[in-house]
Design a protein around this motif. Structure first.
Motif, PDB file in Angstrom:
ATOM      1  N   ILE A  15     -56.858 -21.290   4.506  1.00  0.00           N
ATOM      2  CA  ILE A  15     -57.185 -20.098   5.290  1.00  0.00           C
ATOM      3  C   ILE A  15     -58.360 -20.393   6.217  1.00  0.00           C
ATOM      4  O   ILE A  15     -58.349 -20.033   7.395  1.00  0.00           O
ATOM      5  CB  ILE A  15     -57.499 -18.909   4.357  1.00  0.00           C
ATOM      6  CG1 ILE A  15     -56.232 -18.454   3.635  1.00  0.00           C
ATOM      7  CG2 ILE A  15     -58.118 -17.754   5.131  1.00  0.00           C
ATOM      8  CD1 ILE A  15     -56.477 -17.453   2.525  1.00  0.00           C
ATOM      9  N   ALA A  16     -59.384 -21.045   5.691  1.00  0.00           N
ATOM     10  CA  ALA A  16     -60.572 -21.352   6.483  1.00  0.00           C
ATOM     11  C   ALA A  16     -60.240 -22.263   7.659  1.00  0.00           C
ATOM     12  O   ALA A  16     -60.674 -22.010   8.791  1.00  0.00           O
ATOM     13  CB  ALA A  16     -61.638 -21.991   5.603  1.00  0.00           C
ATOM     14  N   LEU A  17     -59.480 -23.311   7.410  1.00  0.00           N
ATOM     15  CA  LEU A  17     -59.136 -24.263   8.461  1.00  0.00           C
ATOM     16  C   LEU A  17     -58.293 -23.598   9.547  1.00  0.00           C
ATOM     17  O   LEU A  17     -58.566 -23.744  10.742  1.00  0.00           O
ATOM     18  CB  LEU A  17     -58.395 -25.459   7.852  1.00  0.00           C
ATOM     19  CG  LEU A  17     -58.120 -26.634   8.757  1.00  0.00           C
ATOM     20  CD1 LEU A  17     -59.417 -27.243   9.249  1.00  0.00           C
ATOM     21  CD2 LEU A  17     -57.316 -27.686   8.014  1.00  0.00           C
ATOM     22  N   THR A  18     -57.289 -22.849   9.139  1.00  0.00           N
ATOM     23  CA  THR A  18     -56.396 -22.205  10.101  1.00  0.00           C
ATOM     24  C   THR A  18     -57.107 -21.112  10.884  1.00  0.00           C
ATOM     25  O   THR A  18     -56.995 -21.042  12.114  1.00  0.00           O
ATOM     26  CB  THR A  18     -55.168 -21.635   9.380  1.00  0.00           C
ATOM     27  OG1 THR A  18     -54.541 -22.677   8.628  1.00  0.00           O
ATOM     28  CG2 THR A  18     -54.172 -21.053  10.356  1.00  0.00           C
ATOM     29  N   ALA A  19     -57.843 -20.257  10.184  1.00  0.00           N
ATOM     30  CA  ALA A  19     -58.538 -19.153  10.864  1.00  0.00           C
ATOM     31  C   ALA A  19     -59.612 -19.689  11.809  1.00  0.00           C
ATOM     32  O   ALA A  19     -59.750 -19.199  12.940  1.00  0.00           O
ATOM     33  CB  ALA A  19     -59.150 -18.203   9.842  1.00  0.00           C
TER      34      ALA A  19
END
Length: 140
Positions: A92-96
């Motif tokens: 989630i962190a990488l994509t967001a």
């Protein structure tokens, strides 16, 4: 936009995505999101990430230009798919963080090629007088 703005915008996008996903935000994941928010500028030789990887950024900037391929919906989806095997919070962190960069750059007058390889530039908001100039009062 300048790097500090992207760092803040990436963390904000991560916190919003984590809340929507029902994931408890973690400090380490927020740092991953901030770092990921700088990655799309790999297509700019004189950017922070571009200076770290000049053998990639030079050809990218020459062949596709700035705010095109690395700032596109296609690149965001690719990062999302590549981060799928990571633990949920890190994915989630990488994509967001990565996607937040292009969305933030859409708020500038130049916009981004969100639908790359199409040449059309996407901007937010539609009214030109509400867009932010890089290093301008709206961004700072």
């Amino acid at each position: 936009m300048i790097a500090p703005s992207h760092l803040v915008f990436g963390q904000f996008a991560y916190f919003c995505a984590a809340v929507v996903a029902g994931q408890k935000p973690q400090a380490v994941e927020a740092l991953v999101a901030a770092a990921a928010a700088l990655l799309p500028d790999l297509d700019k030789r004189d950017g922070i990430v571009g200076r770290w990887f000049p053998w990639i950024s030079g050809p990218l900037e020459h062949w596709v230009g700035h705010r095109t391929a690395t700032h596109s919906l296609l690149a965001s989806v690719a990062v999302g798919l590549l981060s799928w095997p990571l633990p949920e919070g890190y994915g989630i962190a990488l994509t967001a963080g990565f996607a937040s960069h292009a969305i933030a750059d859409m708020m500038t007058p130049a916009g981004v090629a969100w639908l790359w390889p199409a040449r059309v530039r996407c901007v937010l908001p539609g009214n030109e007088k509400y867009r932010m100039d890089a290093m301008g009062l709206g961004e700072l």
